[in-house]
Design an enzyme around this catalytic site. Structure first.
Site, PDB file in Angstrom:
ATOM      1  N   GLN A 174       0.822  -1.219   0.000  1.00  0.00           N
ATOM      2  CA  GLN A 174       0.000   0.000   0.000  1.00  0.00           C
ATOM      3  C   GLN A 174       0.856   1.269   0.000  1.00  0.00           C
ATOM      4  OE1 GLN A 174      -3.062   0.498  -0.646  1.00  0.00           O
ATOM      5  NE2 GLN A 174      -3.701  -1.644  -0.712  1.00  0.00           N
ATOM      6  N   SER A 175       2.036   1.198  -0.585  1.00  0.00           N
ATOM      7  CA  SER A 175       2.942   2.353  -0.589  1.00  0.00           C
ATOM      8  C   SER A 175       2.358   3.559  -1.333  1.00  0.00           C
ATOM      9  CB  SER A 175       4.254   1.937  -1.257  1.00  0.00           C
ATOM     10  OG  SER A 175       5.036   3.073  -1.565  1.00  0.00           O
ATOM     11  N   ASN A 176       2.304   4.683  -0.649  1.00  0.00           N
ATOM     12  CA  ASN A 176       1.888   5.939  -1.293  1.00  0.00           C
ATOM     13  C   ASN A 176       2.943   6.389  -2.297  1.00  0.00           C
ATOM     14  OD1 ASN A 176      -0.512   6.443   0.366  1.00  0.00           O
ATOM     15  ND2 ASN A 176       0.947   6.730   2.039  1.00  0.00           N
TER      16      ASN A 176
END
Ligand SMILES: *Cc1c(COP(=O)(O)O)cnc(C)c1O
Length: 328
Positions: free
Chosen positions: A72-74
């Site tokens: 879920q890396s921005n």
């Protein structure tokens, strides 16, 4: 400061707003800088860093961006969006497992057409650089020239994005007629903090820059920030001489661990959403602001009048575990 080159990708400057009701409740003046509004696909703090890193990639003639992060890396999502916009490739090395349900940032990575390789937590910790180098070599065989951006774009060049943000804050202080005595930000890989700290220092500004770590511990990040300050100086030509004792990282708010939420954190985020109409994320800004408000209540910030929190984004990181803790 010289030697700064960036391409324009973010909506800048971002607004600074006062949190009126929270300020009344706490008896201190609390402001928020809306770096969650740097864009939509590219929203959050990473785009400021990418403005510098991607400029270097393009200058080197690269047609692929390789980077890494959690599923879920921005940062990975912002990189995928920038690559699509510029018409170049994105290859993401993500920690996690290919999930059946596409959601949040991972969903957007797919929608934006990024290539993805999943790795285990162990592979990510010990050899993500090797894996990215291997992908780069394979792309080279297909005739591509790839540029590797490290985790969070937290290196010297990426951090320049937050040197620039600090300059922006100093300009906004003049326009607003407010002096921010303390500036607080979430710390995940350290580049945001390091950039703010560096520019605050070289501008001889006396704000105290506080980081609230959302993983690892304060000692780790103090060391990391010192390394990043050195790396920044290779681009600006000006070294600054500070030690660990000068770096203000507030520990104690990691909670259950990176990207894991506690009920009290989600309750806090929900209360603030209803009080101010501002939505924080569960992984970074929710923990950091929960920590900041906790410290203000304890009196740790009594020496400061005006406090600025930087909302670094993360809206797409509302994972199903965090959502399940919301009181309906
Ligand atoms: C990455 C991130 C941070 C932390 O910034 P670093 O420069 O990695 O320390 C804070 N907030 C959000 C929403 C992020 O995505």
């Amino acid at each position: 400061m010289h030697s700064r080159k960036a391409i324009s990708l973010a909506n800048l400057p971002t607004k600074i707003e006062k949190l009126e009701k929270l300020s009344k409740e706490l008896g201190q003046e609390i402001y928020i800088k809306r770096d969650d509004q740097t864009g939509s696909e590219v929203s959050g703090n990473k785009i400021r860093k990418l403005e510098y890193a991607v400029k270097e990639a393009l200058d080197k003639g690269c047609d692929y961006l390789i980077t890494c992060g959690g599923i879920q890396s921005n940062h990975a999502r912002a990189t995928a969006a920038v690559a699509a916009k510029l018409g170049i490739g994105a290859y993401l090395v993500l920690r996690g497992e290919e999930e059946n349900e596409l959601e949040g940032n991972y969903f957007l990575d797919k929608l934006l057409g990024a290539k993805i390789r999943f790795v285990t937590g162990e592979e990510y910790s010990n050899k993500r650089m090797d894996i990215m180098e291997e992908i780069k070599a394979n792309l080279a065989k297909e005739g591509h020239r790839a540029y590797i951006i490290p985790e969070g774009a937290s290196n010297g060049i990426g951090s320049l994005g937050y040197c620039n943000a600090m300059d922006e804050i100093l300009k906004q202080e003049k326009e607003l007629g407010i002096k921010f005595d303390a500036i607080a930000v979430a710390v995940g890989s350290g580049g945001t903090y390091a950039g703010l700290y560096y520019a605050n220092h070289v501008n001889n500004n006396d704000s105290v820059i506080y980081g609230i770590n959302v993983c690892n511990d304060a000692d780790h990040f103090k060391g990391r920030v010192l390394e990043l300050l050195k790396e920044i100086s290779t681009y600006t030509g000006k070294e600054i001489h500070v030690g660990k004792k000068d770096i203000d990282i507030i520990d104690g708010y990691v909670g259950k661990g990176y990207a894991l939420s506690r009920q009290e954190e989600i309750d806090f985020i929900q209360k603030l959403a209803r009080q101010e109409g501002v939505i924080l994320d569960p992984v970074y800004t929710g923990k950091a602001m929960y920590g900041l408000v906790g410290e203000i209540r304890k009196g740790s910030f009594n020496k400061h009048k005006n406090i600025l929190f930087i909302h670094t984004g993360g809206i797409f990181g509302w994972n199903s575990f965090a959502r399940a803790l919301i009181e309906k």
